[in-house]
Scaffold this active site. Structure first.
Site, PDB file in Angstrom:
ATOM      1  N   HIS A 106      69.636  85.518  36.065  1.00  0.00           N
ATOM      2  CA  HIS A 106      70.163  85.402  34.699  1.00  0.00           C
ATOM      3  C   HIS A 106      71.109  86.567  34.427  1.00  0.00           C
ATOM      4  O   HIS A 106      70.783  87.715  34.690  1.00  0.00           O
ATOM      5  CB  HIS A 106      69.023  85.417  33.669  1.00  0.00           C
TER       6      HIS A 106
ATOM      7  N   TYR B  16      65.158  85.094  22.409  1.00  0.00           N
ATOM      8  CA  TYR B  16      64.245  85.933  21.603  1.00  0.00           C
ATOM      9  C   TYR B  16      64.594  85.650  20.142  1.00  0.00           C
ATOM     10  O   TYR B  16      65.693  85.941  19.691  1.00  0.00           O
ATOM     11  CB  TYR B  16      64.474  87.408  21.895  1.00  0.00           C
TER      12      TYR B  16
ATOM     13  N   PRO C   8      55.294  93.089  25.482  1.00  0.00           N
ATOM     14  CA  PRO C   8      56.135  92.343  26.440  1.00  0.00           C
ATOM     15  C   PRO C   8      57.522  91.979  25.900  1.00  0.00           C
ATOM     16  O   PRO C   8      58.326  91.398  26.595  1.00  0.00           O
ATOM     17  CB  PRO C   8      55.318  91.095  26.745  1.00  0.00           C
TER      18      PRO C   8
ATOM     19  N   LYS D  79      59.168  94.717  30.148  1.00  0.00           N
ATOM     20  CA  LYS D  79      59.115  95.974  30.890  1.00  0.00           C
ATOM     21  C   LYS D  79      57.817  96.231  31.632  1.00  0.00           C
ATOM     22  O   LYS D  79      57.777  97.057  32.554  1.00  0.00           O
ATOM     23  CB  LYS D  79      59.345  97.142  29.902  1.00  0.00           C
TER      24      LYS D  79
ATOM     25  N   TYR E  87      67.546  96.522  28.944  1.00  0.00           N
ATOM     26  CA  TYR E  87      66.835  95.285  29.290  1.00  0.00           C
ATOM     27  C   TYR E  87      66.867  95.057  30.809  1.00  0.00           C
ATOM     28  O   TYR E  87      65.847  94.706  31.417  1.00  0.00           O
ATOM     29  CB  TYR E  87      67.471  94.088  28.579  1.00  0.00           C
TER      30      TYR E  87
HETATM   31  P1  FAS Z   1      47.337  94.594  36.806  1.00  0.00           P
HETATM   32  O1  FAS Z   1      46.542  94.693  35.584  1.00  0.00           O
HETATM   33  O2  FAS Z   1      48.302  93.535  37.080  1.00  0.00           O
HETATM   34  O3  FAS Z   1      46.420  94.751  38.110  1.00  0.00           O
HETATM   35  C1  FAS Z   1      45.283  95.586  38.098  1.00  0.00           C
HETATM   36  C2  FAS Z   1      44.309  95.044  39.131  1.00  0.00           C
HETATM   37  O4  FAS Z   1      43.218  95.980  39.248  1.00  0.00           O
HETATM   38  C3  FAS Z   1      43.705  93.717  38.709  1.00  0.00           C
HETATM   39  O5  FAS Z   1      43.784  92.790  39.757  1.00  0.00           O
HETATM   40  C4  FAS Z   1      42.256  94.064  38.369  1.00  0.00           C
HETATM   41  O6  FAS Z   1      41.361  93.014  38.676  1.00  0.00           O
HETATM   42  C5  FAS Z   1      42.010  95.274  39.254  1.00  0.00           C
HETATM   43  N1  FAS Z   1      40.968  96.177  38.736  1.00  0.00           N
HETATM   44  C6  FAS Z   1      40.788  96.579  37.447  1.00  0.00           C
HETATM   45  N2  FAS Z   1      39.750  97.432  37.381  1.00  0.00           N
HETATM   46  C7  FAS Z   1      39.259  97.568  38.661  1.00  0.00           C
HETATM   47  C8  FAS Z   1      38.200  98.305  39.235  1.00  0.00           C
HETATM   48  N3  FAS Z   1      37.423  99.088  38.474  1.00  0.00           N
HETATM   49  N4  FAS Z   1      37.982  98.196  40.570  1.00  0.00           N
HETATM   50  C9  FAS Z   1      38.801  97.416  41.339  1.00  0.00           C
HETATM   51  N5  FAS Z   1      39.816  96.686  40.853  1.00  0.00           N
HETATM   52  C10 FAS Z   1      40.047  96.770  39.521  1.00  0.00           C
HETATM   53  N6  FAS Z   1      54.599  92.210  31.410  1.00  0.00           N
HETATM   54  C11 FAS Z   1      55.862  91.754  31.305  1.00  0.00           C
HETATM   55  O7  FAS Z   1      56.789  92.418  31.778  1.00  0.00           O
HETATM   56  N7  FAS Z   1      56.112  90.562  30.672  1.00  0.00           N
HETATM   57  C12 FAS Z   1      55.096  89.787  30.170  1.00  0.00           C
HETATM   58  O8  FAS Z   1      55.333  88.735  29.617  1.00  0.00           O
HETATM   59  C13 FAS Z   1      53.763  90.219  30.273  1.00  0.00           C
HETATM   60  N8  FAS Z   1      52.722  89.460  29.806  1.00  0.00           N
HETATM   61  C14 FAS Z   1      51.431  89.930  29.924  1.00  0.00           C
HETATM   62  C15 FAS Z   1      50.335  89.185  29.458  1.00  0.00           C
HETATM   63  C16 FAS Z   1      49.021  89.672  29.579  1.00  0.00           C
HETATM   64  C17 FAS Z   1      47.851  88.850  29.052  1.00  0.00           C
HETATM   65  C18 FAS Z   1      48.793  90.941  30.160  1.00  0.00           C
HETATM   66  C19 FAS Z   1      47.391  91.510  30.266  1.00  0.00           C
HETATM   67  C20 FAS Z   1      49.872  91.684  30.630  1.00  0.00           C
HETATM   68  C21 FAS Z   1      51.192  91.175  30.527  1.00  0.00           C
HETATM   69  N9  FAS Z   1      52.296  91.894  31.008  1.00  0.00           N
HETATM   70  C22 FAS Z   1      53.567  91.460  30.910  1.00  0.00           C
HETATM   71  C23 FAS Z   1      52.106  93.156  31.636  1.00  0.00           C
HETATM   72  C24 FAS Z   1      51.686  92.905  33.066  1.00  0.00           C
HETATM   73  O9  FAS Z   1      52.627  92.087  33.683  1.00  0.00           O
HETATM   74  C25 FAS Z   1      51.475  94.237  33.693  1.00  0.00           C
HETATM   75  O10 FAS Z   1      52.506  95.146  33.369  1.00  0.00           O
HETATM   76  C26 FAS Z   1      51.344  94.163  35.196  1.00  0.00           C
HETATM   77  O11 FAS Z   1      50.325  93.249  35.506  1.00  0.00           O
HETATM   78  C27 FAS Z   1      51.034  95.573  35.685  1.00  0.00           C
HETATM   79  O12 FAS Z   1      50.656  95.494  37.006  1.00  0.00           O
HETATM   80  P2  FAS Z   1      49.516  96.470  37.568  1.00  0.00           P
HETATM   81  O13 FAS Z   1      49.769  97.846  37.072  1.00  0.00           O
HETATM   82  O14 FAS Z   1      49.448  96.190  39.027  1.00  0.00           O
HETATM   83  O15 FAS Z   1      48.172  96.055  36.830  1.00  0.00           O
HETATM   84  C1  PHB Z   2      57.840  85.491  30.317  1.00  0.00           C
HETATM   85  O1  PHB Z   2      58.590  84.640  30.844  1.00  0.00           O
HETATM   86  O2  PHB Z   2      56.599  85.442  30.421  1.00  0.00           O
HETATM   87  C2  PHB Z   2      58.455  86.607  29.525  1.00  0.00           C
HETATM   88  C3  PHB Z   2      59.822  86.793  29.585  1.00  0.00           C
HETATM   89  C4  PHB Z   2      60.395  87.840  28.862  1.00  0.00           C
HETATM   90  C5  PHB Z   2      59.589  88.652  28.080  1.00  0.00           C
HETATM   91  C6  PHB Z   2      58.210  88.462  28.028  1.00  0.00           C
HETATM   92  C7  PHB Z   2      57.647  87.422  28.749  1.00  0.00           C
HETATM   93  O3  PHB Z   2      60.152  89.661  27.358  1.00  0.00           O
END
Ligand code: FAS
Ligand code: PHB
Length: 389
Positions: free
Chosen positions: A72, A200, A292, A296, A384
């Site tokens: 994009h 957005y 989100p 980022k 962005y």
């Molecule tokens: P993660 O949380 O992805 O991974 C951590 C891992 O550690 C998990 O697999 C967990 O099971 C494991 N873990 C936790 N505690 C542990 C323990 N005690 N022992 C062993 N393992 C353990 N970001 C965006 O950019 N755009 C979005 O739209 C977006 N939507 C999101 C929606 C939700 C519901 C959530 C929760 C986050 C969202 N995020 C979004 C942010 C998300 O993408 C995170 O930034 C990303 O997963 C970060 O990656 P990690 O730091 O690897 O952590």
């Molecule tokens: C998504 O596609 O999940 C998404 C994209 C952009 C955002 C947040 C979520 O800023």
């Protein structure tokens, strides 16, 4: 068991760090408390900064991303039924990749398998020890048996609710937080995207976002109250509300369908300092959370991995300490810039419960200024698509 780097968490950051270190000849073990199916069942981020794309390419997991992802060169913002485009390519000559975090994680698991990487699932009670000594170790239980991994360094890639950040003494750790008075209700549907780029939408009823995963898989979000319950939202109620908040011409052609995933995510800004304590490093959501709105979260986790993998390779292969000594300061400098941008996008696009008519006018003026100013759009674009590592 002994390894050089024990990584807690097999999310995108833990898997990518393990892959990059393994490629440099450094031994790692990843401890994950969930099953692989559970990890791959999470629907999260959708937009990759180009720095993240290049890091994944270097890790050898770029093929499917380029084959199935969408490049994009811009995004849309809308308010009061009018939209305008932020032209990343035209303004700063950069772009982003739309490719779901689930697929990134799937590709990283496959790469770890192909290299014989050690990822231990269903590791319970993971606990780092001796972080202030030269001989840290990590204990965990699996299938009822207690295990110990001796290592040189421990990396907490275990997300916001993990064990790593809690292992830093409260006398050392400083946290900075803002909890937003709303959440995002997200839906995944096997329908064609509403628009060729993301939208957005600022609306008096609340924020909405139109995103996608591919030509037949769409991702949508609407702002809901922080205490909203998922059971209050049928699919039809979601589609009706989304249509009210996005520009009418997009709403008219919106293709709806049954949700294959529906969830509510809370929104907060959170930063923990420092991101290193003794032999422990924090990476990704273990150290910081962003709303989100700025896309980022995942990308910040990836930039932490960028800095830390270089630092650990320099330390363990070349006996150079500068990278690990400066990791926290370097990573936090970029974390705070992304935290600011995500806070700004969230404040500009969402409806706050206590918002008065003055605040409403300020939001409308912020958007009008963006629409009218190349400088303002350039500033949004450079944040962005991702500031340089
Ligand atoms: P993660 O949380 O992805 O991974 C951590 C891992 O550690 C998990 O697999 C967990 O099971 C494991 N873990 C936790 N505690 C542990 C323990 N005690 N022992 C062993 N393992 C353990 N970001 C965006 O950019 N755009 C979005 O739209 C977006 N939507 C999101 C929606 C939700 C519901 C959530 C929760 C986050 C969202 N995020 C979004 C942010 C998300 O993408 C995170 O930034 C990303 O997963 C970060 O990656 P990690 O730091 O690897 O952590
Ligand atoms: C998504 O596609 O999940 C998404 C994209 C952009 C955002 C947040 C979520 O800023």
């Amino acid at each position: 068991m002994r390894t050089q780097v024990c990584i807690i968490g097999a999310g995108p950051s833990g898997l990518l760090l393990s892959q990059l270190l393994h490629q440099a000849g450094i031994d790692t073990v990843v401890l994950e408390r969930q099953t692989r199916e559970y990890v791959l069942g999470r629907i999260r981020a959708g937009v990759l900064e180009w720095g993240t794309v290049e890091l994944l390419e270097r890790a050898g997991v770029g093929a499917r991303m380029h084959a199935e992802g969408f490049v994009h060169t811009g995004t849309y913002l809308s308010a009061q039924n009018r939209g305008f485009r932020i032209d990343f390519d035209g303004l700063i000559g950069k772009k982003v990749m739309v490719y779901g975090q689930t697929e990134v994680t799937r590709d990283l698991f496959a790469a770890r398998d192909a290299m014989g990487g050690v990822v231990i699932h269903e590791a319970a009670g993971v606990q780092p020890h001796g972080l202030e000594t030269d001989a840290p170790f990590v204990t965990y239980t699996k299938d009822g048996t207690e295990h110990r991994i001796d290592c040189d360094y421990v990396v907490g890639c275990d997300g916001f609710h993990g064990v790593s950040r809690k292992s830093i003494p409260s006398s050392v750790l400083r946290t900075f937080e803002r909890v937003y008075p709303f959440g995002w209700l997200g839906i995944l549907s096997e329908t064609p995207p509403a628009h060729e780029e993301l939208i957005y939408a600022n609306h008096e009823r609340g924020f909405a976002l139109c995103s996608m995963r591919n030509d037949h898989l769409s991702r949508y979000y609407i702002q809901v109250p922080a205490d909203e319950k998922l059971e209050n939202w049928s699919d039809n109620a979601f589609w009706d509300e989304l249509r009210r908040r996005i520009p009418a011409d997009v709403a008219e052609t919106l293709v709806t369908g049954p949700s294959i995933e529906k969830s509510i995510a809370p929104l907060r800004s959170f930063v923990a300092e420092p991101m290193r304590w003794g032999r422990l490093f924090l990476v990704g959501d273990a150290a910081h959370i962003v709303p989100p709105t700025g896309a980022k979260g995942l990308n910040l986790a990836m930039s932490d991995v960028h800095y830390l993998h270089h630092a650990l390779i320099a330390r363990l292969k070349d006996n150079e300490d500068d990278g690990i000594e400066r990791y926290s300061e370097t990573a936090l400098a970029r974390v705070w810039k992304a935290t600011r941008f995500s806070w700004w996008m969230t404040t500009m696009l969402h409806r706050f419960p206590d918002q008065g008519v003055f605040d409403q006018r300020i939001q409308e003026t912020e958007l009008a200024y963006l629409e009218s100013s190349v400088a303002a759009r350039t500033a949004l674009a450079e944040n962005y698509v991702g500031l340089p590592f």
